[in-house]
Design a protein around this motif. Sequence first.
Motif, PDB file in Angstrom:
ATOM      1  N   LYS A   1       3.938   7.780  10.687  1.00  9.12           N
ATOM      2  CA  LYS A   1       5.340   7.891  10.289  1.00  9.12           C
ATOM      3  C   LYS A   1       6.126   6.697  10.832  1.00  9.12           C
ATOM      4  O   LYS A   1       6.998   6.157  10.158  1.00  9.12           O
ATOM      5  CB  LYS A   1       5.935   9.203  10.786  1.00  9.12           C
ATOM      6  N   GLY A   2       5.801   6.268  12.035  1.00 14.74           N
ATOM      7  CA  GLY A   2       6.461   5.096  12.614  1.00 14.74           C
ATOM      8  C   GLY A   2       6.205   3.843  11.795  1.00 14.74           C
ATOM      9  O   GLY A   2       7.112   3.026  11.594  1.00 14.74           O
TER      10      GLY A   2
ATOM     11  N   LYS B   1       0.839  -1.204   0.000  1.00 19.50           N
ATOM     12  CA  LYS B   1       0.000   0.000   0.000  1.00 19.50           C
ATOM     13  C   LYS B   1       0.874   1.253   0.000  1.00 19.50           C
ATOM     14  O   LYS B   1       0.602   2.206  -0.740  1.00 19.50           O
ATOM     15  CB  LYS B   1      -0.907  -0.028   1.240  1.00 19.50           C
ATOM     16  N   ILE B   2       1.932   1.253   0.786  1.00 20.35           N
ATOM     17  CA  ILE B   2       2.852   2.388   0.828  1.00 20.35           C
ATOM     18  C   ILE B   2       3.527   2.564  -0.532  1.00 20.35           C
ATOM     19  O   ILE B   2       3.588   3.672  -1.069  1.00 20.35           O
ATOM     20  CB  ILE B   2       3.901   2.202   1.943  1.00 20.35           C
ATOM     21  N   ALA B   3       4.033   1.469  -1.085  1.00 19.91           N
ATOM     22  CA  ALA B   3       4.723   1.529  -2.377  1.00 19.91           C
ATOM     23  C   ALA B   3       3.772   1.989  -3.488  1.00 19.91           C
ATOM     24  O   ALA B   3       4.157   2.799  -4.342  1.00 19.91           O
ATOM     25  CB  ALA B   3       5.332   0.176  -2.722  1.00 19.91           C
ATOM     26  N   ALA B   4       2.549   1.508  -3.480  1.00 21.52           N
ATOM     27  CA  ALA B   4       1.576   1.896  -4.509  1.00 21.52           C
ATOM     28  C   ALA B   4       1.240   3.384  -4.407  1.00 21.52           C
ATOM     29  O   ALA B   4       1.146   4.076  -5.428  1.00 21.52           O
ATOM     30  CB  ALA B   4       0.314   1.047  -4.389  1.00 21.52           C
ATOM     31  N   ALA B   5       1.051   3.875  -3.194  1.00 23.49           N
ATOM     32  CA  ALA B   5       0.747   5.294  -3.011  1.00 23.49           C
ATOM     33  C   ALA B   5       1.928   6.155  -3.460  1.00 23.49           C
ATOM     34  O   ALA B   5       1.747   7.169  -4.150  1.00 23.49           O
ATOM     35  CB  ALA B   5       0.412   5.584  -1.552  1.00 23.49           C
TER      36      ALA B   5
ATOM     37  N   SER C   1       6.730  14.610  -0.975  1.00 26.71           N
ATOM     38  CA  SER C   1       7.395  14.515   0.330  1.00 26.71           C
ATOM     39  C   SER C   1       7.020  13.215   1.024  1.00 26.71           C
ATOM     40  O   SER C   1       6.043  12.544   0.659  1.00 26.71           O
ATOM     41  CB  SER C   1       6.987  15.696   1.212  1.00 26.71           C
ATOM     42  N   LEU C   2       7.792  12.896   2.031  1.00 23.51           N
ATOM     43  CA  LEU C   2       7.478  11.725   2.848  1.00 23.51           C
ATOM     44  C   LEU C   2       6.101  11.895   3.484  1.00 23.51           C
ATOM     45  O   LEU C   2       5.314  10.955   3.536  1.00 23.51           O
ATOM     46  CB  LEU C   2       8.550  11.535   3.916  1.00 23.51           C
ATOM     47  N   ASP C   3       5.798  13.107   3.925  1.00 22.71           N
ATOM     48  CA  ASP C   3       4.480  13.373   4.509  1.00 22.71           C
ATOM     49  C   ASP C   3       3.357  13.155   3.495  1.00 22.71           C
ATOM     50  O   ASP C   3       2.276  12.681   3.861  1.00 22.71           O
ATOM     51  CB  ASP C   3       4.409  14.786   5.081  1.00 22.71           C
ATOM     52  N   ASP C   4       3.597  13.461   2.228  1.00 23.35           N
ATOM     53  CA  ASP C   4       2.598  13.194   1.183  1.00 23.35           C
ATOM     54  C   ASP C   4       2.296  11.703   1.094  1.00 23.35           C
ATOM     55  O   ASP C   4       1.139  11.295   0.985  1.00 23.35           O
ATOM     56  CB  ASP C   4       3.083  13.687  -0.186  1.00 23.35           C
ATOM     57  N   ILE C   5       3.358  10.906   1.114  1.00 23.57           N
ATOM     58  CA  ILE C   5       3.199   9.446   1.028  1.00 23.57           C
ATOM     59  C   ILE C   5       2.446   8.922   2.237  1.00 23.57           C
ATOM     60  O   ILE C   5       1.518   8.116   2.112  1.00 23.57           O
ATOM     61  CB  ILE C   5       4.570   8.761   0.889  1.00 23.57           C
ATOM     62  N   ILE C   6       2.825   9.405   3.401  1.00 19.94           N
ATOM     63  CA  ILE C   6       2.181   8.967   4.649  1.00 19.94           C
ATOM     64  C   ILE C   6       0.699   9.346   4.657  1.00 19.94           C
ATOM     65  O   ILE C   6      -0.164   8.537   5.001  1.00 19.94           O
ATOM     66  CB  ILE C   6       2.921   9.555   5.860  1.00 19.94           C
ATOM     67  N   THR C   7       0.397  10.561   4.237  1.00 15.18           N
ATOM     68  CA  THR C   7      -0.999  11.016   4.181  1.00 15.18           C
ATOM     69  C   THR C   7      -1.810  10.182   3.195  1.00 15.18           C
ATOM     70  O   THR C   7      -2.924   9.750   3.498  1.00 15.18           O
ATOM     71  CB  THR C   7      -1.060  12.506   3.800  1.00 15.18           C
TER      72      THR C   7
END
Length: 79
Positions: A41-42, A11-15, A29-35
């Motif tokens: 973030k952890g 899911k992370i890789a696809a986003a 950004s990393l925050d974009d991916i996390i959102t």
Amino acid sequence: MTAEKISTRQKIAAAAKNLFSTHGYGQTSLDDIITATGVTKGAFYHYFKSKEAVCEEIIDSVQLEYQNVFESAGKELNP
């Protein structure tokens, strides 16, 4: 890995792949991916050490996908 861990990692890789292709690597950004993924973030850092690591996995996956396509095409063209 359990099915849940694989699913979250995918899911992370696809986003990230979607964001990179839409906005570019540098503009994501990393925050974009996390959102976009809806993980903490952890949780992100549990699966990947960095944005670069996600990008490397995406590139490896795409290369493998194309390699499989070329091998399959070769078998059909040269039975």
